[in-house]
Design an enzyme around this catalytic site. Structure first.
Site: not given
Ligand code: NAP
Length: 468
Positions: A24, A69, A73, A135, A253
């Protein structure tokens, strides 16, 4: 040029834990410098239990705005004076804007993703969408898709209960029934008579576990016309490679990150950032990521791929001379290491063993190679794992050539194992047909080399790669 910090400097920042790897500051400080705005953006590592003091303290210190972050959030909401309607529905805030008497919370992640998709001409309205994950990020994506008129969103998650929870909440809040929860393992139950936009919103595949992906089945990817991975580190995820290998378009992303930042900046400063400025910031972000990769010795290579006889070696040698870089040819390296010609390796050890040698060769290059010209064997990009390694190694240039040119060039060549036997011309045509879309999906840059002399090809490569 950055403004001098003085009595008029405004402060924005990021609160979270951890914040040390954030991109950022590159977004906001580049925007402020570009506009000549007296503003600085700083990350603040906020320890657990100190969030309330952090938000109130920032307000007391006349901070103009904050990004929020993980893990705050949702937790930050009770400490706000006001919250935007959509952010309230999503239940997550990533941007705080200073108002009279306290901060107002917004969710620019969702708007950022939408703007990133628009910039890539990805439609949401009327689309059948597969959303992987349930998530925090996936929740915002589900809201975005439903509010932008998606026909149906199949919400697939490892933990089915979470998928059901998110689906129910989004459907209820937006008075729709378009979100359909499904267990990740049940992906084969998705209707087969259509093709989907797939949005990857799990954390699987994130650096350093770059080889992981939630669904490995190649058949699944046949049904995806466009794949969007929220992950931006690495810039080429396994999910994206699988989408491309099946003939779809794939995006990372980083633009979502860019636009969520730009929208926050617009809210804080009451300005509108042009696409030109946005792309300048995007370049800065990519450069920062490139510098990081270069430190690991993995960047700035120019990688030449294409069919046998397309000119990789002859152009590669001239390119290495012109750019004063060393050149490595994977076929020659493998021949030297094994003390056998490629034909002998095929004959004695078989093609599969040769393909494994190629993968090991790429892995070694990834450890060692920097600023080199790398010429790849013609069949090397056919293996998905190799295409992923190529992307990490540097800029991939594909020499596109017609069957006629190849046949003319290889007419007298008896050293190519794949061209032995009857009717080699027919073999070239068939192989080229089968391979061309794979080469294209592996490439960052495509150069049509038919009827061009060496200098023209070199000029084109140098211009497109941005070297010299
Ligand atoms: P989060 O709330 O921790 O959610 C994680 C998700 O991944 C859940 O659906 C979880 O499933 C799943 N998961 C984790 N380990 C897994 C595995 N081994 N097998 C299958 N599913 C698995 O994370 P988040 O904040 O939503 O972020 C998700 C991703 O988006 C991250 O990689 C982050 O870097 C990216 N992101 C990018 C941006 C951007 O600006 N480009 C913005 C926000 C986030 P369960 O529910 O079954 O645990």
């Amino acid at each position: 040029m950055r403004q001098q910090i003085n009595g008029h400097t405004r402060l924005c920042g990021l609160i979270g834990n951890p914040v040390e790897h954030t991109m950022s500051p590159a977004i906001h400080n580049t925007l402020a410098a570009g506009e000549g705005r007296n503003l600085v953006y700083v990350p603040f590592h906020v320890e657990k239990g100190h969030l309330k003091q952090a938000v109130e303290g920032a307000y007391g210190l006349n901070v103009l705005g904050l990004n929020v972050t993980v893990p705050y959030k949702g937790e930050v909401i009770p400490f706000l004076k006001e919250i935007d309607e959509m952010a309230e529905k999503i239940g997550a805030v990533n941007t705080l804007v200073r108002t009279s008497g306290g901060f107002k919370g917004y969710n620019t992640d969702m708007m950022g993703l939408y703007r990133a998709m628009c910039s890539e001409h990805i439609e949401i309205e009327g689309e059948e969408i597969i959303l992987l994950g349930a998530g925090g990020a996936a929740r915002a994506v589900a809201f975005m898709c439903a509010s932008k008129g998606a026909k149906r969103v199949w919400l697939l998650n490892r933990t089915l209960d979470k998928a059901k929870e998110v689906a129910e909440e989004v459907n209820q809040q937006l008075e729709t029934d378009c979100i359909m929860p499904l267990a990740m393992e049940d992906y084969k139950k998705l209707p087969k008579d259509r093709r989907y936009l797939a949005i990857q919103a799990t954390s699987v595949g994130l650096y350093p576990k770059v080889d992981e992906v939630v669904i490995t089945d190649a058949d699944f990817y046949q049904r995806i016309h466009t794949g969007f991975d929220l992950i931006y580190k690495p810039l080429e995820t396994r999910f994206m490679s699988l989408v491309r290998a099946a003939g779809g378009r794939a995006f990372h992303g980083l633009k979502m990150l860019l636009y969520q930042g730009i929208i926050a900046y617009e809210l804080w400063n009451q300005v509108s950032v042009s696409e030109e400025e946005a792309m300048a910031v995007y370049g800065q972000m990519k450069q920062e990521m490139g510098i990081e990769d270069k430190e690991k010795g993995k960047r700035k290579n120019i990688i030449l791929i294409g069919f046998m006889g397309s000119g990789k070696t002859s152009v590669g040698v001239r390119l290495s001379y012109r750019l004063r870089r060393t050149m490595i040819d994977t076929d020659k390296t493998i021949e030297r290491q094994n003390q056998m010609t490629i034909s002998q390796i095929f004959e004695r050890l078989g093609e599969e063993e040769f393909r494994q040698m190629e993968t090991r060769c790429l892995e070694r290059l990834l450890e060692e190679s920097e600023n080199q010209i790398l010429s790849m064997g013609g069949g090397l990009p056919l293996k998905e794992e190799n295409r992923r390694l190529l992307k990490q190694l540097g800029t991939v240039v594909y020499f596109r050539v017609t069957a006629e040119t190849i046949c003319a060039r290889l007419a007298d060549d008896t050293t190519r194992p794949l061209l032995q036997g009857d009717n080699p011309q027919e073999k070239v045509r068939t192989l080229l047909d089968a391979r061309s879309s794979i080469y294209e999906s592996a490439a960052d840059i495509i150069i049509d080399v038919d009827n061009k002399d060496f200098d023209t090809i070199l000029d084109e490569i140098i211009e497109k790669v941005g070297e010299e």
